[in-house]
Design a protein around this motif. Structure first.
Motif: not given
Length: 611
Positions: A156-166
Motif C-alpha cells: 500500500q505504501v508503494k501504491l500511494q507513493m506512486g500516486q503522490m508522485q503522479r
C-alpha cells in the motif's frame, strides 16, 4: 456533394474580412492533454532531473523552514482528501523554497494498526488460511499474521507513493519514513521510556470502548455512530429490608404498607444487569414512595407520572416523599442473582458495599426513573462511582462478548447482545420487569467491523494527563495548554480556542491494544505477577527494536530483548527480577502513539528539526 459534379456546394458566405486582424496567441501546447502518454513522461523527466535533491542542494546553508508531514495511513488508493492535503502541503514546500529557504520535506506512512490487520485477517479467512493459523502457538500465529500485514502495508505504501508522485509533489520519496521501520520503532519506544521516566504511564483496570468483533480496546477516534435498535427496560430491585425502606420515608408501624418496596431503575443495556453492584440517586432530588397497581415502588417524584404512563399503570398513589439523602445506604436484592457476584477476576473492593444505594451527581431527571443502575465494570461514570464507594470493579464479560463463568449459570457462555431478550423475559417471569420497549438511538460502532462496541473493564496501559511530570512539576494537560499560548500563531485564530477546548476535556490516554499488528508495549511479568516496565528496561528494548525490528518480540526471549539491561542496577525494577523467568506482555501500542512520535523518529533522527 452534388451527385452530378461531385463538387462541394458553396455555403454562400465568404471568409470574414476581420479574420486577418485578430492577434491570436501562438502556443506549442497540444490541443489534447494526452495524459496517458504525457504523465509517465513527466514523471520520468522529474525523476531523472532529481528536482527535490537539486533544490535542497541549491538552498544548502540557507535559513531552514521545517515542514513536517504527519503520516497518512497505508491502506487503499488516495482519495480526494489526500489530494487536497498533499496539494496544499506541496504549495507550502514550493513557495517557501522559492522564497530562498531550505525546505526539507520527508513523506511518511502509518503502517501498523487495526485497519490493516482487519483487512488481512478477512483475506486469510476467505482463503481458508486463518483456521490453520488459529491452531498454531500464540506467538507463531501472531508472527504469521504480522508478516502478512507487513507485506500488505508495504504494497500500500508503494501504491500511494506512486500516486503522490503522479500528483508531481516534491519530497524525499527515495527515503520516506515508515512506522514499521526498525529505527522508527526504536525511536517510538524511546518516547514511551521518557513518559515512563516522568511517572506518567500506568496500568489499571478501567472501562474502555471495546470491539467485540476485533477483541481489542478502541480509541474515541476509532468509533462511528450509527442508528441501532435496542431494548429499554424499567426494572424493580426489591429492597432488602422493608422496615428500613419505609423508615427512609418517615413511615413506621401501622403507617407502613405490607409489600416490600422496590427501587425502580431504567437501562438501555439489559445485558449489564448481571454486573450491577449499586444503585445511584441524586441527593438534590425528591423521591416518591408510590403504590403502583398494588406494588410499592420508589421513583423520582418528578418522573413518576411519565414512568407510570409509559407502563400503562392504572392505579398510582403517592404515599410519601423523601430527599435522596434519606435513601443512601439502603440495601437491595439483585433480581438476577441469588448471591453476591463471584469476584474472582474483579479489582479488589469492599464486598460488603455491594447492592447498596449510593450518591452520584450525574443522576438527572431527563430520562429514566432518577435511580441509576450502576455497574462499575461497564461504564466510565459507574467506574468512578465504584472507586469512590470502594466497590469491586466487576466485569463478567469476556473479550469475545460472551459471559464468563462468574455470571448466573443460565447466562454463562451466552453472547451479551443475544441475552438481552432472555434477561427481559426472566425479569418479567419473576415479576421484576415494570416496562420494556424497543427504541432507535445513535450507538458507537467499531469503524472497521461496523459492529456495536461496549464498555468493558480490562487491564490496559494509560498515559495520565493530569499527573505532574517529575521534570516540570506540571501535567501534560497543563503543558499542552501552556504551549497554545507560548509563541504559537494560529491561522485562523479561532483554532486556538478549539484546540484548548479539546485539551481541557481529554481523559487519560489508553495506549494499549489487544492485536498482533503493531509495536509491542515492552512490559514483562514476573512469575509472581509483578510488572517490569521501567524507563531503563524500555530503552533496552528500544535498542533491540532498532537492531531487529518489532517481529523480534515474538521470536526472541525476554532476556534477549532486554539485552544488556541489569535489573539489579535499576532502582525502579521490582525486587529480585530474574530475566530468564519473565513473560512477555501481549499488548501493542495505539497507532496514534506511533504517528505522534514522529517528531522524535523523523525530525530529531534526521536532524530536520530542533532538539
Amino acid at each position: 456533394m452534388s451527385q452530378q459534379t461531385g463538387e462541394r456546394p458553396k455555403s454562400g458566405k465568404e471568409k470574414s474580412p476581420y479574420r486577418k486582424t485578430l492577434n491570436l496567441p501562438k502556443t506549442s501546447f497540444p490541443m489534447k492533454a494526452n495524459l496517458v502518454q504525457n504523465e509517465p513522461a513527466s514523471l520520468k523527466r522529474w525523476a531523472s532531473a532529481g528536482l527535490y535533491q537539486r533544490l535542497r542542494e541549491a538552498r544548502s546553508g540557507e535559513a531552514r523552514f521545517v515542514f513536517h508531514d504527519g503520516p497518512p495511513y497505508a491502506n487503499g488508493s488516495l482519495h480526494l482528501g489526500h489530494l487536497l492535503n498533499k496539494s496544499l502541503k506541496d504549495f507550502v514546500v514550493r513557495s517557501r523554497g522559492m522564497m530562498g529557504l531550505d525546505v526539507p520535506y520527508v513523506p511518511g506512512w502509518d503502517c501498523h494498526g487495526l485497519p490493516i490487520e482487519h483487512k488481512v485477517v478477512q483475506d486469510l479467512d476467505a482463503s481458508g488460511k486463518l483456521a490453520k493459523l488459529n491452531d498454531l502457538p500464540d506467538d507463531t500465529r501472531r508472527l504469521a499474521i504480522r508478516r502478512e500485514c507487513e507485506k500488505y502495508a508495504n504494497s500500500q505504501v508503494k501504491l500511494q507513493m506512486g500516486q503522490m508522485q503522479r500528483l508531481l509533489t516534491l519530497g524525499d520519496y527515495e527515503d520516506p519514513y515508515l512506522t514499521l521501520h526498525p529505527a522508527y520503532e526504536g525511536a517510538t519506544l524511546e518516547v514511551l521510556a521518557e513518559l515512563v521516566e516522568q511517572g506518567l504511564v500506568y496500568r489499571a483496570l478501567k472501562p474502555v470502548h471495546w470491539s467485540v468483533a476485533n477483541e481489542t480496546a478502541l480509541a474515541d477516534a476509532e468509533l462511528e455512530y450509527q442508528q441501532r435498535e435496542d431494548l429499554s427496560v424499567y426494572v424493580d430491585f426489591e429492597c432488602e429490608s422493608a422496615r428500613h425502606a419505609y423508615a427512609a420515608f418517615g413511615l413506621a408501624g401501622d403507617t407502613r404498607p405490607e409489600p416490600t418496596p422496590s427501587l425502580m431503575i431504567w437501562t438501555t443495556t439489559p445485558w449489564t444487569l448481571p454486573a450491577n453492584l449499586a444503585i445511584a440517586v441524586n441527593t438534590e432530588f425528591t423521591y416518591a414512595l408510590a403504590r403502583v397497581d398494588g406494588s410499592v415502588t420508589i421513583v423520582a417524584e418528578d418522573l413518576l407520572e411519565r414512568v407510570t404512563k409509559m407502563g400503562k399503570a392504572e392505579d398510582v398513589e403517592v404515599m410519601a416523599t423523601a430527599p435522596g439523602e434519606a435513601l443512601l445506604g439502603l440495601r437491595y436484592h439483585s433480581p438476577l442473582r441469588s448471591d453476591a457476584p463471584d469476584f474472582r477476576r474483579a479489582q479488589a473492593g469492599d464486598i460488603t458495599r455491594v447492592f447498596t444505594v449510593v450518591a452520584a451527581d450525574y443522576v438527572t431527571l431527563e430520562d429514566g426513573t432518577g435511580l441509576v443502575h450502576t455497574a462499575p465494570g461497564h461504564g466510565t461514570e459507574d467506574y468512578q462511582t465504584g472507586l469512590r464507594e470502594s466497590l469491586p470493579i466487576y466485569c463478567p464479560v469476556l473479550a469475545d462478548g460472551s459471559y464468563d463463568d462468574t455470571a448466573p449459570t443460565w447466562l454463562a457462555g451466552r453472547n451479551i447482545f443475544e441475552a438481552n431478550a432472555e434477561i427481559a423475559e426472566r425479569l418479567e417471569d419473576s415479576g421484576h420487569l415494570f416496562y420494556a420497549h424497543r427504541f432507535d438511538h445513535s450507538y458507537p460502532h467499531d469503524w472497521r467491523s461496523k459492529t456495536p462496541v461496549i464498555f468493558r473493564c480490562t487491564e490496559q496501559w494509560f498515559v495520565g494527563v493530569d499527573t505532574p511530570t517529575k521534570r516540570d512539576g506540571k501535567s501534560l494537560r497543563d503543558l499542552a495548554m501552556d504551549s497554545t499560548e507560548d509563541g504559537v500563531r494560529f491561522v485562523p485564530g479561532w483554532g486556538r480556542n478549539r484546540l484548548r477546548g479539546m485539551l481541557e476535556s481529554r481523559p487519560d490516554w489508553c495506549i494499549s491494544r489487544q492485536r498482533a499488528w503493531g509495536l509491542p508495549i515492552p512490559a514483562f511479568f514476573t512469575p509472581s505477577g509483578d510488572v517490569l516496565m521501567t524507563a531503563a528496561s524500555t530503552r533496552a528494548v528500544a535498542r533491540s527494536m532498532r537492531a531487529w525490528g518489532s517481529h523480534a518480540w515474538f521470536e526472541k526471549s525476554a532476556a534477549d530483548l532486554l539485552g544488556d539491561y541489569d535489573p539489579a542496577s535499576d532502582p525502579d525494577a521490582p525486587t529480585g527480577v530474574d530475566l530468564s523467568t519473565l513473560t512477555k506482555g501481549r499488548d501493542i501500542l495505539d497507532v496514534w502513539f506511533e504517528s505522534g512520535s514522529s517528531w522524535n523518529a523523523v525530525m530529531r533522527e534526521r536532524s530536520d528539526g530542533r532538539d
